[in-house]
Enzyme design. Structure first.
Site, PDB file in Angstrom:
ATOM      1  N   ASP A 141       0.485 -17.334  38.682  1.00  0.00           N
ATOM      2  CA  ASP A 141       0.280 -16.026  39.333  1.00  0.00           C
ATOM      3  C   ASP A 141      -0.158 -16.345  40.755  1.00  0.00           C
ATOM      4  O   ASP A 141      -1.179 -17.024  40.953  1.00  0.00           O
ATOM      5  CB  ASP A 141      -0.792 -15.242  38.557  1.00  0.00           C
ATOM      6  CG  ASP A 141      -1.077 -13.873  39.148  1.00  0.00           C
ATOM      7  OD1 ASP A 141      -1.239 -13.779  40.385  1.00  0.00           O
ATOM      8  OD2 ASP A 141      -1.173 -12.896  38.392  1.00  0.00           O
ATOM      9  N   TRP A 175      -3.046 -14.729  28.929  1.00  0.00           N
ATOM     10  CA  TRP A 175      -4.086 -14.770  29.960  1.00  0.00           C
ATOM     11  C   TRP A 175      -5.388 -14.253  29.343  1.00  0.00           C
ATOM     12  O   TRP A 175      -5.379 -13.234  28.644  1.00  0.00           O
ATOM     13  CB  TRP A 175      -3.730 -13.902  31.181  1.00  0.00           C
ATOM     14  CG  TRP A 175      -4.879 -13.847  32.135  1.00  0.00           C
ATOM     15  CD1 TRP A 175      -5.320 -14.855  32.947  1.00  0.00           C
ATOM     16  CD2 TRP A 175      -5.795 -12.751  32.328  1.00  0.00           C
ATOM     17  NE1 TRP A 175      -6.437 -14.450  33.628  1.00  0.00           N
ATOM     18  CE2 TRP A 175      -6.754 -13.180  33.273  1.00  0.00           C
ATOM     19  CE3 TRP A 175      -5.906 -11.466  31.797  1.00  0.00           C
ATOM     20  CZ2 TRP A 175      -7.798 -12.354  33.702  1.00  0.00           C
ATOM     21  CZ3 TRP A 175      -6.947 -10.640  32.224  1.00  0.00           C
ATOM     22  CH2 TRP A 175      -7.875 -11.088  33.170  1.00  0.00           C
ATOM     23  N   GLU A 227      -1.521 -18.642  31.519  1.00  0.00           N
ATOM     24  CA  GLU A 227      -1.728 -18.242  32.921  1.00  0.00           C
ATOM     25  C   GLU A 227      -3.152 -18.572  33.360  1.00  0.00           C
ATOM     26  O   GLU A 227      -4.112 -18.032  32.821  1.00  0.00           O
ATOM     27  CB  GLU A 227      -1.477 -16.729  33.058  1.00  0.00           C
ATOM     28  CG  GLU A 227      -1.735 -16.189  34.463  1.00  0.00           C
ATOM     29  CD  GLU A 227      -1.567 -14.671  34.565  1.00  0.00           C
ATOM     30  OE1 GLU A 227      -1.491 -13.996  33.516  1.00  0.00           O
ATOM     31  OE2 GLU A 227      -1.545 -14.159  35.698  1.00  0.00           O
ATOM     32  N   ASP A 249       3.374  -8.511  38.871  1.00  0.00           N
ATOM     33  CA  ASP A 249       2.033  -8.239  38.330  1.00  0.00           C
ATOM     34  C   ASP A 249       1.109  -7.762  39.443  1.00  0.00           C
ATOM     35  O   ASP A 249       0.535  -8.575  40.162  1.00  0.00           O
ATOM     36  CB  ASP A 249       1.456  -9.506  37.675  1.00  0.00           C
ATOM     37  CG  ASP A 249       0.051  -9.265  37.127  1.00  0.00           C
ATOM     38  OD1 ASP A 249      -0.293  -8.092  36.875  1.00  0.00           O
ATOM     39  OD2 ASP A 249      -0.702 -10.233  36.954  1.00  0.00           O
ATOM     40  N   HIS A 256      -3.783 -16.190  41.984  1.00  0.00           N
ATOM     41  CA  HIS A 256      -4.818 -16.868  41.196  1.00  0.00           C
ATOM     42  C   HIS A 256      -5.245 -18.232  41.706  1.00  0.00           C
ATOM     43  O   HIS A 256      -5.754 -19.053  40.953  1.00  0.00           O
ATOM     44  CB  HIS A 256      -4.344 -17.020  39.747  1.00  0.00           C
ATOM     45  CG  HIS A 256      -4.362 -15.731  38.993  1.00  0.00           C
ATOM     46  ND1 HIS A 256      -4.167 -15.651  37.644  1.00  0.00           N
ATOM     47  CD2 HIS A 256      -4.579 -14.461  39.407  1.00  0.00           C
ATOM     48  CE1 HIS A 256      -4.231 -14.400  37.247  1.00  0.00           C
ATOM     49  NE2 HIS A 256      -4.474 -13.649  38.308  1.00  0.00           N
ATOM     50  N   HIS A 291       3.977 -14.778  37.930  1.00  0.00           N
ATOM     51  CA  HIS A 291       3.509 -13.422  38.173  1.00  0.00           C
ATOM     52  C   HIS A 291       3.494 -13.272  39.674  1.00  0.00           C
ATOM     53  O   HIS A 291       2.704 -13.935  40.360  1.00  0.00           O
ATOM     54  CB  HIS A 291       2.092 -13.214  37.627  1.00  0.00           C
ATOM     55  CG  HIS A 291       2.077 -12.660  36.247  1.00  0.00           C
ATOM     56  ND1 HIS A 291       0.908 -12.394  35.576  1.00  0.00           N
ATOM     57  CD2 HIS A 291       3.094 -12.302  35.429  1.00  0.00           C
ATOM     58  CE1 HIS A 291       1.209 -11.902  34.379  1.00  0.00           C
ATOM     59  NE2 HIS A 291       2.524 -11.839  34.260  1.00  0.00           N
ATOM     60  N   ASP A 341      -9.052  -9.964  46.064  1.00  0.00           N
ATOM     61  CA  ASP A 341      -8.213  -9.269  45.089  1.00  0.00           C
ATOM     62  C   ASP A 341      -6.895  -9.987  44.889  1.00  0.00           C
ATOM     63  O   ASP A 341      -6.234 -10.354  45.853  1.00  0.00           O
ATOM     64  CB  ASP A 341      -7.947  -7.829  45.527  1.00  0.00           C
ATOM     65  CG  ASP A 341      -7.039  -7.126  44.529  1.00  0.00           C
ATOM     66  OD1 ASP A 341      -7.422  -7.076  43.341  1.00  0.00           O
ATOM     67  OD2 ASP A 341      -5.946  -6.680  44.898  1.00  0.00           O
ATOM     68  N   LYS A 395      -6.407 -18.934  36.182  1.00  0.00           N
ATOM     69  CA  LYS A 395      -6.970 -18.106  37.245  1.00  0.00           C
ATOM     70  C   LYS A 395      -8.215 -18.782  37.783  1.00  0.00           C
ATOM     71  O   LYS A 395      -9.006 -19.331  37.023  1.00  0.00           O
ATOM     72  CB  LYS A 395      -7.317 -16.728  36.682  1.00  0.00           C
ATOM     73  CG  LYS A 395      -7.751 -15.723  37.723  1.00  0.00           C
ATOM     74  CD  LYS A 395      -7.851 -14.327  37.145  1.00  0.00           C
ATOM     75  CE  LYS A 395      -8.192 -13.324  38.229  1.00  0.00           C
ATOM     76  NZ  LYS A 395      -8.242 -11.945  37.735  1.00  0.00           N
ATOM     77  N   ASP A 431      -4.249  -8.655  43.197  1.00  0.00           N
ATOM     78  CA  ASP A 431      -3.230  -7.762  42.647  1.00  0.00           C
ATOM     79  C   ASP A 431      -2.730  -6.659  43.570  1.00  0.00           C
ATOM     80  O   ASP A 431      -2.474  -5.553  43.127  1.00  0.00           O
ATOM     81  CB  ASP A 431      -3.770  -7.131  41.350  1.00  0.00           C
ATOM     82  CG  ASP A 431      -4.081  -8.186  40.313  1.00  0.00           C
ATOM     83  OD1 ASP A 431      -3.148  -8.868  39.880  1.00  0.00           O
ATOM     84  OD2 ASP A 431      -5.259  -8.340  39.958  1.00  0.00           O
TER      85      ASP A 431
HETATM   86  C1  RNT Z   1      -5.153 -11.033  35.687  1.00  0.00           C
HETATM   87  C2  RNT Z   1      -3.830 -11.610  35.370  1.00  0.00           C
HETATM   88  C3  RNT Z   1      -3.051 -10.906  34.301  1.00  0.00           C
HETATM   89  C4  RNT Z   1      -3.124  -9.405  34.424  1.00  0.00           C
HETATM   90  C5  RNT Z   1      -2.138  -8.668  33.563  1.00  0.00           C
HETATM   91  C6  RNT Z   1      -2.490  -7.237  33.413  1.00  0.00           C
HETATM   92  O1  RNT Z   1      -5.719 -11.565  36.783  1.00  0.00           O
HETATM   93  O2  RNT Z   1      -3.050 -11.698  36.522  1.00  0.00           O
HETATM   94  O3  RNT Z   1      -1.758 -11.365  34.302  1.00  0.00           O
HETATM   95  O4  RNT Z   1      -2.925  -8.980  35.733  1.00  0.00           O
HETATM   96  O5  RNT Z   1      -2.002  -9.312  32.375  1.00  0.00           O
HETATM   97 ZN    ZN Z   2      -1.036 -12.261  36.324  1.00  0.00          ZN
END
Ligand code: RNT
Ligand code: ZN
Length: 409
Positions: free
Chosen positions: A251, A177, A218, A318, A254, A278, A286, A220, A288
């Site tokens: 993810d 990523w 990955e 994640d 994302h 993820h 956000d 985003k 996460d």
């Molecule tokens: C960031 C990605 C990535 C990170 C990690 C720490 O938006 O999701 O995967 O969260 O690698």
């Molecule tokens: Zn991620």
């Protein structure tokens, strides 16, 4: 309670014993970075790359020893099979820069992961929180020296991953990523992507062992400070992965809010052997937040279970939250994913699929609703009991907080 739940599920054609047996075999890769707010151990400095932790809860792990202690405690409260997911920035006492990392910088992690009974290690190059991120760019930088540095970092990571795979006799996922992108309207959207493509080609040509290492990319949609354009977009990576026979990592924080990873999983399963995840929880801007037992998580788990893809979908966590007890965040998210998988395993998918094929959408709707009030909690409790765990993890975490975390001042 379990016995009566067992009977109720049996009426729907669901074998709770089989579900409990199956969930034990689905590994979850647990991210090490929830413990220290993604700071890492290699002195990279402040978290960058458009990701952020907010909050200042007591007891962030400040060094390797503290992080290990916290992971060990958190693992002890998590049911099921676990892998450990490391970032390259967690190298232990490196005397070289990230482009020169070697297996020896992670030997202590291997020892520790074995000690806590992890099934394997997964890995991520760390292309954030470092002085060589120039103007927000890494593998797509127009500066050749910068691009080369990160190419070498990724190559180093693929070789370290071979070492992890050998140590655990289990393939290692290497997830790439990058934070690359622009805050505002770009003048050129193509050239950075061509440079990224070229960088990835060079990384993958390093001769790593594809039987031991699963390389993934990955995507985003945006990050903080990179709102207008990301180089590693979804279309870019899906095409790159398909053409180069590597893996996509989805993810679920994302994508646009009305795009669902649960729907993307079966789309990719039609073309790929493996799909990496993820698992996180997106809230507005956000990506996460701590994973909770919510509808989209349940749908994700259903797609994994009903497509018999538990060995094809590589599930990793994640998220990072510094506003609550970090161990609690870890365990809450891990248990939520386990709950979602168990919930999916406690469903008679073939009966529901039959209704869909017969176009009996009336019955399908009614039956799907019925599942929501079955005694899932009783089966979950029974599973925990068999894992020598109880539903309450807060008491132990509070004790640890008082004894260990409060000392970290
Ligand atoms: C960031 C990605 C990535 C990170 C990690 C720490 O938006 O999701 O995967 O969260 O690698
Ligand atoms: Zn991620």
């Amino acid at each position: 309670m379990y016995n009566s739940a067992k009977q109720e599920y049996a009426i729907c054609g669901v074998d709770t014993e089989a579900a409990i047996a199956a969930i034990k075999d689905i590994p979850l890769s647990i991210h090490c970075w929830q413990g220290d707010d993604v700071v890492g151990l290699d002195g990279g400095g402040q978290l960058s790359g458009g990701i952020q932790t907010t909050g200042n809860y007591i007891g962030r792990a400040r060094n390797f020893e503290e992080l290990k202690a916290d992971i060990k405690k958190a693992f002890s409260l998590m049911p099921g099979k676990k892998r450990l997911n490391l970032h390259a920035s967690y190298a232990v006492n490196p005397t070289v820069d990230r482009d020169k990392y070697e297996p020896k910088h992670f030997a202590e992690w291997v020892k520790f992961a074995k000690e806590i009974g992890a099934d394997g290690i997964d890995f991520n190059p760390t292309m954030f929180s470092h002085k060589n991120i120039k103007d927000g760019l890494t593998l797509s930088s127009p500066d050749e020296a910068i691009r080369k540095f990160w190419i070498n970092h990724c190559k180093a990571c693929l070789h370290i991953a071979e070492y992890f795979a050998d140590e655990f006799k289990s393939p290692c996922l290497v997830n790439i990523w990058i934070p690359d992108g622009f805050k505002d309207v770009p003048a050129d959207r193509l050239t950075p992507r061509l440079r990224l493509k070229d960088s990835l080609d060079e990384v993958l040509s390093c001769g790593y062992d594809r039987s031991k290492v699963v390389a993934a990319v990955e995507s985003k949609v945006f990050g903080i400070g990179v709102e207008s354009y990301t180089v590693g977009s979804n279309e870019f990576y899906q095409n790159y992965a398909a053409k180069n026979n590597i893996c996509c990592l989805l993810d679920n924080g994302h994508y646009h809010p009305l795009e669902y990873v649960s729907d993307k999983i079966p789309a990719l399963l039609a073309f790929y052997d493996k799909v990496a995840l993820h698992v996180t929880r997106g809230v507005r801007w956000d990506s996460d937040h701590v994973v909770l037992f919510e509808d989209e998580l349940k749908e994700i788990a259903k797609e994994i279970v009903r497509n018999k893809a538990t060995d094809k979908v590589l599930i990793g966590l994640d998220y990072f939250d510094a506003s609550v007890n970090r161990l609690s965040a870890w365990v809450t998210g891990q248990r939520a994913m386990q709950k979602a998988l168990l919930y999916a395993l406690l469903t008679n998918h073939s009966a529901l699929k039959e209704l869909q094929d017969k176009a009996d959408f009336t019955a399908l709707m009614v039956k799907q609703e019925e599942y929501k009030t079955l005694p899932f909690g009783a089966v979950w409790k029974e599973y925990l009991k068999r894992e020598n765990l109880s539903e309450d993890y807060l008491t132990e975490i509070r004790e640890y907080e008082n004894k260990v975390l409060r000392e970290r001042v």
